[in-house]
Write an enzyme that holds these catalytic residues in place. Structure first.
Site, mmCIF file in Angstrom:
data_model
loop_
_atom_site.group_PDB
_atom_site.id
_atom_site.type_symbol
_atom_site.label_atom_id
_atom_site.label_comp_id
_atom_site.label_asym_id
_atom_site.label_seq_id
_atom_site.Cartn_x
_atom_site.Cartn_y
_atom_site.Cartn_z
ATOM 1 C CE LYS A 65 48.998 38.338 39.930
ATOM 2 N NZ LYS A 65 47.614 38.673 39.575
ATOM 3 N N GLY A 100 42.116 44.016 34.021
ATOM 4 C CA GLY A 100 40.705 44.383 33.911
ATOM 5 C C GLY A 100 40.297 44.994 32.582
ATOM 6 C CB ALA A 145 46.625 41.030 33.974
ATOM 7 N N GLY A 146 44.434 40.943 31.678
ATOM 8 C CA GLY A 146 44.098 41.545 30.390
ATOM 9 C C GLY A 146 43.311 40.660 29.445
ATOM 10 C CG ASN A 175 39.245 37.968 39.325
ATOM 11 O OD1 ASN A 175 38.043 37.780 39.240
ATOM 12 N ND2 ASN A 175 39.801 38.223 40.472
ATOM 13 C CB THR A 176 37.954 41.332 35.120
ATOM 14 O OG1 THR A 176 38.865 41.811 36.099
ATOM 15 C CG2 THR A 176 36.818 42.332 34.965
#
Lengths: 254, 326
Positions: free
Chosen positions: A93, A154, A181-182, A203-204
């Site tokens: 990635k 994040g 993401a996001g 992830n976050t």
């Protein structure tokens, strides 16, 4: 389901491995979500020891190493080469960060790094914006997958530019695409899948939830719901009401 | 009473020694370095006795067992009971709300009211928490042991019941132990005064500053999944110093007294274990909670050794249990 460099995955969910309260909680989140891919940051975690690598490999899922934290082409390429050696996979990635505060990708560095890595036989998953021209250039550089952002890393803001993401999906219907993401809430994951994206990566939102395993499961169910809905050919929205029971022939009409 | 040998003179070993010696058990401590020092991760600890704050990510036993720590330490060394403060930069205000939702025992205050040197903004105060100076505390434990005639030496043959408190070095016997790297630094500043530990929440680099008196401040700590113990990285220094600067710009003028890095011993769930292998009792996996959890673990080990009471964090070796059942 779409194939990522020839690999068909059972689950449309990919999960990051950073920021969990403990490796146990990380493993629980993977088990609860059924995610088939784990992204791993090489720079921060795996630099010095075997422990983290063993831990990630112990999850029993496919590893997608990333170049998180790299701000230049050179750093990203070197990190990718280390990752291939360490994890024995051609998947990478590719992140080339262009702005320290928003972690927005550097489109120019991204294309250059992608060209180098594709030529070296890597199977590149570029972390990109929804820009159509950039997408075109990445595909020309040899990328077989695109990973447009939903919102900056994040932030949990979800799908920031729906028009752009819809148009990217429509422009390259044959290219496997992952919203990366996001994402902050499962409803956003469902929407991404309804738009026709092939997978989500987060992830976050999971790692920082009060109950990461429950949140991971919630995202997995939402992604699956979105995927099913997309495949079921949803109705088109319309402005006027459309009665589900015909009015003609009713006994009493006002 | 049977003799006990404790392996390891870090915070776990010395707390177990202090607790057992206080109960009249004959014992000695063996550590290759001859005593606590820079070779052990206890040396680099923050010394926060902050069970409620740790509850943000730690599990329930850490909070409950950690509440024993302040009283235990106060009988043996200087403990400052001034609470702790949690703040967040204005743009990360959501982090403070999240921290408040996940923890107990706090009140909302204006930071300036408690710490006049900090700018006015909303903060969380955890009044029941405390802090100590880890190196002074280890020294006080050593002196207390010497006063009871307990020998702490670098060599010797273990006799009697062996209590293994060697931290990460015990991986030869505990293969499921892993290292989690932490990096810290010590600053000296005459321009900033703080009375209590301050945690600065940040989505990427949460850090804490612990006042050590006489202008000294400990900045910690990174948490990286590796057992590498090499010197502090430039990135860690940048993160720690940027956070200190965000807390108070005068920290830019502080002197950097010391930097440190080591790997903490942890199990997969980041919870401690007491585990018995034959005549050896292992006390390990204290993770980032050495000074916070060692007193409760010491109490449990003492109850096990002197009364045969099975501790709640006891984790009998499965193979051993199967073998016993035949």
């Amino acid at each position: 389901m779409a194939a990522f460099y020839g690999v068909t995955l059972d689950s449309p969910m990919m999960l990051g491995t950073a920021q969990y309260p403990s490796p146990k909680v990380l493993a629980d989140a993977f088990a609860a979500s059924g995610a088939g891919v784990a992204t791993v940051s090489l720079r921060r975690e795996a630099g010095g020891g075997q422990d983290f690598r063993a831990l990630v490999e112990g999850l029993g899922v496919r590893v997608l190493p990333n170049t998180a934290g790299c701000h230049s082409v050179k750093e990203a390429v070197t990190t990718a080469q280390m990752a291939r050696e360490l994890f024995g996979t051609a998947w990478i990635k590719l992140e080339v960060i262009g702005h320290a505060d928003t972690l927005q990708p550097d489109p120019f560095g991204l294309v250059e790094a992608a060209r180098i890595l594709c030529a070296e036989g890597f199977e590149v998953f570029p972390y990109t914006t929804e820009d159509l021209v950039l997408a075109e250039r990445l595909l020309q550089a040899g990328c077989g997958v695109l990973m447009p952002w939903g919102a900056p890393i994040g932030t949990g803001l979800g799908l920031n530019n729906r028009y752009g993401l819809r148009s990217l999906r429509a422009q390259f219907p044959e290219v496997p695409m992952v919203i990366d993401a996001g994402l902050g809430m499962p409803s956003q994951a469902a929407e991404a899948m309804e738009m026709g994206y092939d997978a989500i990566l987060l992830n976050t939102a999971v790692a920082k939830a009060g109950d990461p395993a429950a949140m991971a499961r919630a995202f997995a169910m939402a992604a699956e719901a979105g995927r099913l809905a997309r495949g079921a050919d949803p109705m088109a929205p319309r402005d006027m009401a459309a009665p589900s029971t015909p009015l003609i022939g009713k006994a009493w009409l006002e | 009473m049977a003799e006990v040998t404790i392996l390891g003179a870090g915070v776990a070993g010395l707390c177990v020694a202090s607790e057992l010696a206080g109960r009249g058990v004959a014992l000695r401590v063996i550590d290759p370095a001859g005593g606590p020092g820079a070779q052990g991760c206890s040396w680099w600890a923050g010394g926060m006795l902050a069970p409620d704050c740790e509850g943000e990510t730690a599990e329930e036993p850490v909070i409950r067992l950690g509440r024993e720590a302040a009283d235990w330490w106060a009988q043996r060394t200087a403990v400052t009971r001034a609470g702790s403060l949690v703040i967040a930069p204005a743009r990360d205000r959501g982090e403070l709300d999240r921290f408040a939702r996940r923890t107990r025992g706090h009140e909302s205050v204006d930071a300036t009211a408690l710490e006049p040197d900090l700018p006015s903004h909303t903060a969380l105060h955890f009044p029941a928490e405390a802090h100590l100076d880890p190196r002074a505390a280890l020294g006080d434990l050593l002196r207390g042991l010497a006063a009871r005639g307990v020998a702490v030496g670098s060599a010797g043959t273990p006799r009697g019941t062996v209590i293994d408190c060697r931290g990460l070095a015990a991986r030869d016997a505990l293969p499921d132990l892993r290292g989690v790297r932490g990096e810290m630094l010590l600053l000296r500043s005459r321009d900033v005064a703080l009375s209590r530990p301050v945690r600065l929440l940040h989505p990427r680099h949460p850090i804490y500053v612990v006042p050590r008196g006489d202008g000294g401040f400990m900045l910690g700590a990174t948490q990286i999944e590796t057992d590498a113990t090499g010197p502090v990285t430039a990135r860690a220094l940048l993160e720690l110093l940027s956070a200190a600067y965000a807390l108070h710009p005068a920290f830019a003028e502080a002197e950097v007294i010391e930097t440190g890095a080591d790997a903490r011993p942890a199990f997969a769930d980041n919870l401690p274990r007491i585990r018995r292998h034959g005549d050896v009792i292992h006390v390990n996996g204290l993770f980032r909670h050495g000074f916070l959890l060692a007193p409760a673990l010491a109490r449990m080990v003492a109850e096990l050794v002197t009364e045969g009471r099975i501790p709640e964090v006891m984790d009998e070796d499965r193979d051993q249990r199967h073998a016993a059942r035949g």
